[in-house]
Design an enzyme around this catalytic site. Structure first.
Site, mmCIF file in Angstrom:
data_model
loop_
_atom_site.group_PDB
_atom_site.id
_atom_site.type_symbol
_atom_site.label_atom_id
_atom_site.label_comp_id
_atom_site.label_asym_id
_atom_site.label_seq_id
_atom_site.Cartn_x
_atom_site.Cartn_y
_atom_site.Cartn_z
ATOM 1 C CE1 TYR A 1 -3.078 -2.995 0.280
ATOM 2 C CE2 TYR A 1 -3.471 -2.460 2.589
ATOM 3 C CZ TYR A 1 -3.718 -3.251 1.480
ATOM 4 O OH TYR A 1 -4.614 -4.296 1.575
ATOM 5 C CG HIS B 1 -1.281 -8.940 0.094
ATOM 6 N ND1 HIS B 1 -0.870 -7.635 0.092
ATOM 7 C CD2 HIS B 1 -2.629 -8.894 -0.047
ATOM 8 C CE1 HIS B 1 -1.918 -6.833 -0.050
ATOM 9 N NE2 HIS B 1 -2.990 -7.579 -0.149
ATOM 10 C CB SER C 1 -13.743 -5.280 -0.331
ATOM 11 O OG SER C 1 -14.458 -4.434 -1.198
ATOM 12 C CG LEU D 1 -18.917 -1.000 3.883
ATOM 13 C CD1 LEU D 1 -18.574 0.410 4.358
ATOM 14 C CD2 LEU D 1 -20.382 -1.304 4.144
ATOM 15 N N GLY E 1 -17.137 0.286 -1.308
ATOM 16 C CA GLY E 1 -17.982 1.469 -1.166
ATOM 17 C C GLY E 1 -19.351 1.349 -1.778
ATOM 18 C CG PHE E 2 -22.172 -1.237 -4.936
ATOM 19 C CD1 PHE E 2 -22.470 -0.577 -6.108
ATOM 20 C CD2 PHE E 2 -23.126 -2.092 -4.395
ATOM 21 C CE1 PHE E 2 -23.700 -0.758 -6.739
ATOM 22 C CE2 PHE E 2 -24.346 -2.284 -5.005
ATOM 23 C CZ PHE E 2 -24.637 -1.612 -6.182
#
Length: 325
Positions: free
Chosen positions: A55, A133, A212, A214, A217-218
């Site tokens: 990141y 990862h 993820s 959410l 973000g959706f």
């Protein structure tokens, strides 16, 4: 907030954590000061901080070090290694289904180098939860976990995790050294973890940490059009007719939330946590107000009737657009 033990650990942490990837501009620009303030708030409120060396090519971990600022014992830090972000390093290509590939290196030598670099950036002598990862496509996962286990004995890592793995890989890894948590994409619009992975984790006593949660973000109910530079344009669920179809299909979620007097994001997160006390989630936000909003979802009690309604409306595979990992 509820304080529960992460499976196979003795450390109680909140089931709602904080995903720090959002601080790297994937959802829009944010200043270093605002990033550090968001991290400080999350740490002060006992939220597990989830990061990775990839990141921001290490920048994310450096921001976390600034936020900790000498109070290491108050933070539970999770990070990851394996995505090759240095062009001088070698890796093995994998496809993500997001329109781009990744180079993965989970060899013992690369792992040792990556761990020490992360420890330096985080300004700490240990990482609470350290994940591979992605599994290295050219390496048995047992070899990676054997190397990770040696660092547990040395005290540089407290608990081992895996990310984006299959049920079979979890079994093989767990036979080498206890795995505390597996991170995998899990939300109302991607429930495939329920088929094979989650039953295996429950058999072995391993927590699932949902990345993820959410739906990028959706599931906030507020995604309409994406900016040209938004990384979600690579996600098939956001592309073309898929986005419109998904907006129509998931519109009832916002109506349920409205009737309950909560936000759509809170409903999506609360549903996730209701799937079991071994489920954790790491939503990310650049705004402290949103972190507060997300965290409040842990105290929301959904009735069996509401949960059944949601499950019927949004079964496995409800969203259009597939991803590989």
């Amino acid at each position: 907030m509820t304080r529960l033990n992460l499976k196979n650990t003795s450390t109680p942490i909140n089931r709602l954590g904080y995903g720090a990837m959002v601080l790297e501009g994937y959802y829009g620009a944010i200043s270093d000061d605002d990033s550090v303030n968001a991290l400080k708030y999350a740490i002060e409120n006992n939220l597990m901080i989830d990061s990775a060396d990839a990141y921001g090519a290490g920048r994310n971990e450096s921001l976390i070090a600034k936020a900790i600022n000498g109070q290491r014992d108050k933070a539970f830090i999770a990070s990851k290694f394996g995505i090759v972000f240095d062009e001088t390093e070698q890796g093995n290509a994998i496809e993500t289904g997001w329109g781009f590939g990744l180079n993965i290196n989970a060899t013992p030598n690369y792992f040792a180098k990556a761990l020490r670099a992360s420890l330096t950036r985080l300004n700490t002598d240990y990482i609470d939860l350290y994940y591979a990862h992605y599994p290295d496509p050219n390496l048995d996962i047992e070899e990676t976990v054997e190397a990770m286990a040696r660092e547990v004995k040395e005290g540089n890592i407290r608990y081992l995790g895996l990310s984006n793995v299959t049920a079979d890989q979890v079994r093989r890894a767990h036979a080498v050294h206890p795995i505390a948590a597996v991170q995998y994409e899990y939300s109302l619009w991607r429930r495939e973890a329920e088929i094979d992975l989650l039953p295996t984790l429950r058999e072995l006593g391993i927590a699932l940490v949902a990345w993820s949660p959410l739906g990028s973000g959706f599931l906030t109910g507020k995604v309409n059009d994406l900016a040209e530079n938004d990384f979600r344009n690579n996600n098939p669920k956001f592309v073309g007719e898929n986005l419109k179809n998904n907006q129509d299909r998931f519109a009832p979620l916002s109506k349920i939330a409205q009737d309950l007097g909560i936000t759509t994001a809170q409903l999506a997160l609360s549903w996730l946590l209701h799937q079991g006390e071994d489920i954790y989630a790491i939503p990310g936000s650049r705004k402290i107000s949103r972190i507060k909003e997300n965290a409040a979802s842990e105290s929301i009690d959904l009735s069996p009737e509401i949960l059944n309604k949601i499950n019927q409306l949004f079964p496995i595979g409800a969203a259009d657009g597939d991803t590989l990992v």
